[in-house]
Design a protein around this motif. Sequence first.
Motif, PDB file in Angstrom:
ATOM      1  N   GLU A 237       8.064  28.047  12.916  1.00 19.84           N
ATOM      2  CA  GLU A 237       8.281  27.001  13.913  1.00 19.84           C
ATOM      3  C   GLU A 237       7.470  25.762  13.536  1.00 19.84           C
ATOM      4  O   GLU A 237       6.253  25.835  13.362  1.00 19.84           O
ATOM      5  CB  GLU A 237       7.840  27.485  15.294  1.00 19.84           C
ATOM      6  CG  GLU A 237       8.087  26.458  16.387  1.00 19.84           C
ATOM      7  CD  GLU A 237       7.566  26.901  17.742  1.00 19.84           C
ATOM      8  OE1 GLU A 237       8.300  26.742  18.726  1.00 19.84           O
ATOM      9  OE2 GLU A 237       6.420  27.409  17.808  1.00 19.84           O
ATOM     10  N   LYS A 288      19.338  34.136  14.443  1.00 20.23           N
ATOM     11  CA  LYS A 288      18.188  33.345  14.897  1.00 20.23           C
ATOM     12  C   LYS A 288      18.584  32.326  15.953  1.00 20.23           C
ATOM     13  O   LYS A 288      17.754  31.903  16.760  1.00 20.23           O
ATOM     14  CB  LYS A 288      17.552  32.618  13.708  1.00 20.23           C
ATOM     15  CG  LYS A 288      16.904  33.530  12.689  1.00 20.23           C
ATOM     16  CD  LYS A 288      16.325  32.720  11.534  1.00 20.23           C
ATOM     17  CE  LYS A 288      15.690  33.613  10.483  1.00 20.23           C
ATOM     18  NZ  LYS A 288      15.177  32.828   9.325  1.00 20.23           N
ATOM     19  N   GLU A 289      19.856  31.908  15.929  1.00 17.72           N
ATOM     20  CA  GLU A 289      20.359  30.891  16.854  1.00 17.72           C
ATOM     21  C   GLU A 289      21.520  31.480  17.658  1.00 17.72           C
ATOM     22  O   GLU A 289      22.680  31.087  17.503  1.00 17.72           O
ATOM     23  CB  GLU A 289      20.833  29.660  16.076  1.00 17.72           C
ATOM     24  CG  GLU A 289      19.768  28.994  15.239  1.00 17.72           C
ATOM     25  CD  GLU A 289      18.832  28.149  16.075  1.00 17.72           C
ATOM     26  OE1 GLU A 289      19.281  27.655  17.134  1.00 17.72           O
ATOM     27  OE2 GLU A 289      17.668  27.974  15.695  1.00 17.72           O
TER      28      GLU A 289
END
Length: 360
Positions: A237, A288-289
């Motif tokens: 991140e 992940k999305e």
Amino acid sequence: MPTRTAGRCDRGVTGLTAEEREVLYALGCGLGDDEIAAALVLPEQVVAERLGRVLAKLGLRDRAAAIVHAFDCGLVVPGQGPRRPVPATAVAGRTGAASGPWLRVSLLGPLRTTLAGRPVDVGPVRQQAVLAALALSRSRSVSRRRLLEDVWGREMPGGNVVPVYVYRLRKILRLGERPDSVIRRDRYGYGLVQGIAEVDSLCVEDLVTRAEEAERTGDLPGAVRLCAQALELFRGEPLAGLPGPFAESERLRLAQHRVALAQRKADWQLRLGRRLEAITELSALALKEPLNEPVAAMLMHALRRDGRRAEALAVFDRIARHLAEDLGVPPGDVLLRARRAALLGEDTGPGRGRGRAGAA
């Protein structure tokens, strides 16, 4: 003792950036790519890419020619080149570039800083956030007021907290007892001295620009390679754990940029016929999305074109369920078109249009 002729080296490396001169000097000192990567805290592919740019800019055919050139132009003096690269300050002194400490700021994950190749602790998280704000400002100056707003938001403290943090950073970010600092001050505010700091997020922008140029010239394999190098600079991140409105907005922007880059890379892979590579990477990205409709649609189109229609429809069912459970909304047009294409075998494009959730 051999010495170089004044000005000779400057002409021999005209057009090279400080980073490229650093690699050329290390190469002339006898290091391999792995040794240069370890000493400069860089991935080997980045070292190879910089070496490639050196060869292209200087018109040299291979690394052997680059080593000879490093000696011919006086960048490396016979008998005096150590078998390890020195900080860019030493390279700058040899090449006529601006002297000063060499800083690398990594923001595409938890903040990391290295000075002359060594990790540096830059203090508490608010102090880190000040450095991050300066690093992302490029060559622009950032006022004291703006730093207060960016780092503290509505919780702005009184007193001279910004000058105090900048003073501490200046002390930390210098080499030994030298007075040089990577942070300058002018009538507009504070900023990083130009040409001294390397910021990973700005390196990404440079790689993307070059990837786009490669696409324009028809070099899709080169575009994929450059985009892959940009994506490898992400370590998690962005700006993880840093406080303040600026860090929060940049965290979101950089995360979206990462997704967009992955989509562009997959698009180029599909255009090259590398379906398996694209599907593998898009599948990982979709996990992940889970609410990103354009990513799911792109994966569905890739699976359909590979003859895997059932898997494409399973992707639709999965994201439709997530959208309903997490957001309380139905699939958008981009997903519905991808589903229709999977059901009917229609070719409606790669599905990179914007969706409601997570579009970059």
